[in-house]
Scaffold this motif. Structure first.
Motif, PDB file in Angstrom:
ATOM      1  N   THR A 151       6.922   9.800   0.652  1.00  0.00           N
ATOM      2  CA  THR A 151       6.286   8.569   0.184  1.00  0.00           C
ATOM      3  C   THR A 151       6.417   7.507   1.260  1.00  0.00           C
ATOM      4  N   VAL A 152       5.336   6.787   1.499  1.00  0.00           N
ATOM      5  CA  VAL A 152       5.322   5.692   2.471  1.00  0.00           C
ATOM      6  C   VAL A 152       4.865   4.430   1.749  1.00  0.00           C
ATOM      7  N   VAL A 153       5.643   3.361   1.883  1.00  0.00           N
ATOM      8  CA  VAL A 153       5.291   2.069   1.303  1.00  0.00           C
ATOM      9  C   VAL A 153       5.072   1.086   2.445  1.00  0.00           C
ATOM     10  N   LEU A 154       3.867   0.529   2.526  1.00  0.00           N
ATOM     11  CA  LEU A 154       3.560  -0.511   3.501  1.00  0.00           C
ATOM     12  C   LEU A 154       3.696  -1.871   2.827  1.00  0.00           C
ATOM     13  N   PRO A 173      -6.355  -7.497  12.759  1.00  0.00           N
ATOM     14  CA  PRO A 173      -5.236  -8.312  12.262  1.00  0.00           C
ATOM     15  C   PRO A 173      -3.885  -7.613  12.383  1.00  0.00           C
ATOM     16  N   ASP A 174      -2.852  -8.413  12.401  1.00  0.00           N
ATOM     17  CA  ASP A 174      -1.476  -7.921  12.317  1.00  0.00           C
ATOM     18  C   ASP A 174      -1.129  -7.871  10.831  1.00  0.00           C
ATOM     19  N   TRP A 175      -1.484  -6.766  10.176  1.00  0.00           N
ATOM     20  CA  TRP A 175      -1.451  -6.724   8.708  1.00  0.00           C
ATOM     21  C   TRP A 175      -0.241  -6.009   8.131  1.00  0.00           C
ATOM     22  N   VAL A 176       0.486  -5.240   8.927  1.00  0.00           N
ATOM     23  CA  VAL A 176       1.637  -4.477   8.435  1.00  0.00           C
ATOM     24  C   VAL A 176       2.911  -5.207   8.815  1.00  0.00           C
ATOM     25  N   GLU A 177       3.700  -5.581   7.819  1.00  0.00           N
ATOM     26  CA  GLU A 177       4.969  -6.260   8.093  1.00  0.00           C
ATOM     27  C   GLU A 177       6.148  -5.289   8.118  1.00  0.00           C
ATOM     28  N   ARG A 178       6.196  -4.369   7.171  1.00  0.00           N
ATOM     29  CA  ARG A 178       7.305  -3.415   7.134  1.00  0.00           C
ATOM     30  C   ARG A 178       6.785  -2.072   6.645  1.00  0.00           C
ATOM     31  N   ILE A 179       7.408  -0.997   7.125  1.00  0.00           N
ATOM     32  CA  ILE A 179       7.113   0.368   6.677  1.00  0.00           C
ATOM     33  C   ILE A 179       8.383   0.953   6.074  1.00  0.00           C
ATOM     34  N   VAL A 180       8.266   1.446   4.855  1.00  0.00           N
ATOM     35  CA  VAL A 180       9.400   2.025   4.146  1.00  0.00           C
ATOM     36  C   VAL A 180       9.115   3.509   3.913  1.00  0.00           C
ATOM     37  N   ALA A 181      10.065   4.351   4.270  1.00  0.00           N
ATOM     38  CA  ALA A 181       9.940   5.798   4.086  1.00  0.00           C
ATOM     39  C   ALA A 181      10.870   6.250   2.971  1.00  0.00           C
ATOM     40  N   VAL A 215       0.879  -1.174   0.000  1.00  0.00           N
ATOM     41  CA  VAL A 215       0.000   0.000   0.000  1.00  0.00           C
ATOM     42  C   VAL A 215       0.908   1.211   0.000  1.00  0.00           C
ATOM     43  N   VAL A 216       0.681   2.140  -0.930  1.00  0.00           N
ATOM     44  CA  VAL A 216       1.539   3.314  -1.087  1.00  0.00           C
ATOM     45  C   VAL A 216       0.737   4.560  -0.753  1.00  0.00           C
ATOM     46  N   ALA A 217       1.344   5.459  -0.002  1.00  0.00           N
ATOM     47  CA  ALA A 217       0.717   6.731   0.347  1.00  0.00           C
ATOM     48  C   ALA A 217       1.779   7.824   0.281  1.00  0.00           C
ATOM     49  N   ARG A 218       1.342   9.057   0.412  1.00  0.00           N
ATOM     50  CA  ARG A 218       2.277  10.177   0.345  1.00  0.00           C
ATOM     51  C   ARG A 218       1.940  11.205   1.414  1.00  0.00           C
ATOM     52  N   GLN A 219       2.990  11.955   1.820  1.00  0.00           N
ATOM     53  CA  GLN A 219       2.867  13.035   2.784  1.00  0.00           C
ATOM     54  C   GLN A 219       2.249  12.569   4.101  1.00  0.00           C
ATOM     55  N   LEU A 220       2.910  11.592   4.722  1.00  0.00           N
ATOM     56  CA  LEU A 220       2.453  11.064   6.003  1.00  0.00           C
ATOM     57  C   LEU A 220       3.619  11.000   6.972  1.00  0.00           C
ATOM     58  N   GLY A 221       3.310  10.944   8.252  1.00  0.00           N
ATOM     59  CA  GLY A 221       4.344  10.798   9.261  1.00  0.00           C
ATOM     60  C   GLY A 221       3.836  11.195  10.624  1.00  0.00           C
ATOM     61  N   THR A 222       4.726  11.719  11.444  1.00  0.00           N
ATOM     62  CA  THR A 222       4.378  12.161  12.785  1.00  0.00           C
ATOM     63  C   THR A 222       4.234  13.676  12.793  1.00  0.00           C
ATOM     64  N   ARG A 223       3.918  14.186  13.965  1.00  0.00           N
ATOM     65  CA  ARG A 223       3.751  15.637  14.081  1.00  0.00           C
ATOM     66  C   ARG A 223       5.034  16.388  13.725  1.00  0.00           C
TER      67      ARG A 223
END
Length: 349
Positions: A44-47, A128-136, A30-38
């Motif tokens: 770009t974020v790749v799940l 569910p435990d659906w996220v295995e890795r997060i790539v920034a 799953v790919v998204a953009r402009q995400l993160g913490t405060r």
């Protein structure tokens, strides 16, 4: 490449179809953009997702579960129980938990009932435990010296905090045997992607430096303040530790936001209802185009305050011509359909 925004869309399009670089895909992404913490936003974020877990996540709907809702659905019991007995102490007033229980019930992700003056709940499905890795991925098409100086501290903070499993820098390919990014002061733990802006397909992006896998399950280091590096600045860096439990919760919140938004949500902050707005196809990716400015505009330029903004004529929105609701609605539907194509439906096994 017209802008960093256009470059960003190309990286997202490529990652959605061809991640990971130079290897066979083993997990859905799953790919998204402009995400993160405060304090830090990634371009770009790749799940990388567990297939069965991702399919099970679809039961909870396409909208994200915020931190309060996650507290409810992840801890909801199998059998009926008073919510204050069933859920862990959140560390904030229980009235906010009660509101979250009601919101979760309204969305159909838990069941509730009233027993006397108490609200009881039970889960409908285990979360569910659906996220295995997060790539920034940080996108910098023109990585000149000033851009590298500004980027390096950001990437150093990403590596030290280790909120993502991998950190990459994507920059425009120069055609030379060695990308100039390798000569900059980017941390060696970060990978480097060389992007050809005129190409599409797996070969459009090449990994010129492989990243190290970061220790996401260990405490992270949050760099609060650092010396300027000048000869007159002898101050020490200030930092604090990030608890692994905080990191795990934050990673899941980021994943939920990515699941909801995807990378095509840029239309939410642009004006596709303007008569000058077009979605112009290119070799690498379809990009917004402004016929009035004759350029691929950014989200900042394409706003209600734009002097060239003109609403679509009413005739465009009537009688189903050329697209029911007008071209702007048609573009929104097109991008929404493309986004949905990369999300499992709740009835899919």
């Amino acid at each position: 490449m017209d802008s960093e925004f256009s470059f960003e869309l190309q990286v997202c399009q490529w990652a959605e179809h061809h991640w990971p670089p130079g290897a066979t895909r083993e997990r859905p992404v799953v790919v998204a953009r402009q995400l993160g913490t405060r304090g830090r936003r990634w371009d770009t974020v790749v799940l990388e997702c567990d297939p069965e877990g991702l399919a099970a996540r679809a039961r909870f709907g396409q909208r994200r579960l915020d931190s309060d809702l996650l507290h409810v659905v992840r801890n909801a019991p199998e059998a009926w129980a008073w919510y204050r007995d069933a859920l862990p102490d959140p560390g904030y007033p229980w009235r906010y938990v009660r509101e979250a229980v009601h919101r979760a019930a309204d969305r159909g992700v838990v069941e509730t009932r009233t027993a006397g003056n108490r609200i009881e709940l039970r889960r409908k499905w285990p979360y569910p435990d659906w996220v295995e890795r997060i790539v920034a991925i940080e996108n910098k098409p023109d990585l000149d010296k000033s851009a590298a100086r500004a980027l390096t501290p950001q990437v150093e903070r990403d590596v030290a905090l280790a909120l993502a499993d991998e950190v990459w820098v994507a920059t425009e390919a120069t055609g030379g045997p060695v990308t100039p990014a390798l000569f900059e002061g980017i941390p060696v733990e970060a990978g480097i992607l060389a992007v050809d802006p005129g190409e599409r397909g797996a070969e459009a992006v090449a990994a010129t430096w492989q990243p190290r896998t970061l220790a996401v399950d260990d405490p992270g280091t949050r760099i609060v303040e650092r010396p300027s590096g000048s000869g007159r600045d002898a101050s020490a860096a200030r930092f604090e530790y990030a608890d692994p439990a905080w990191k795990a919760d934050k990673r899941l919140e980021i994943a939920e936001r990515a699941y909801e938004r995807g990378w095509r949500a840029y239309l939410d902050s642009m004006r596709p209802d303007c008569r000058h707005f077009e979605l112009q196809p290119a070799a690498s990716v379809a990009r917004p185009y402004c016929a009035a400015k004759e350029c691929h505009q950014t989200q900042t330029e394409c706003a209600g305050s734009c002097a060239d903004f003109e609403p679509e004529p009413p005739a465009w929105r009537q009688r189903g011509w050329p697209i029911d609701g007008g071209p702007g609605s048609g573009i929104k539907e097109l991008l929404a359909d493309q986004r949905q194509r990369h999300r499992p439906r709740a009835d899919e096994k």
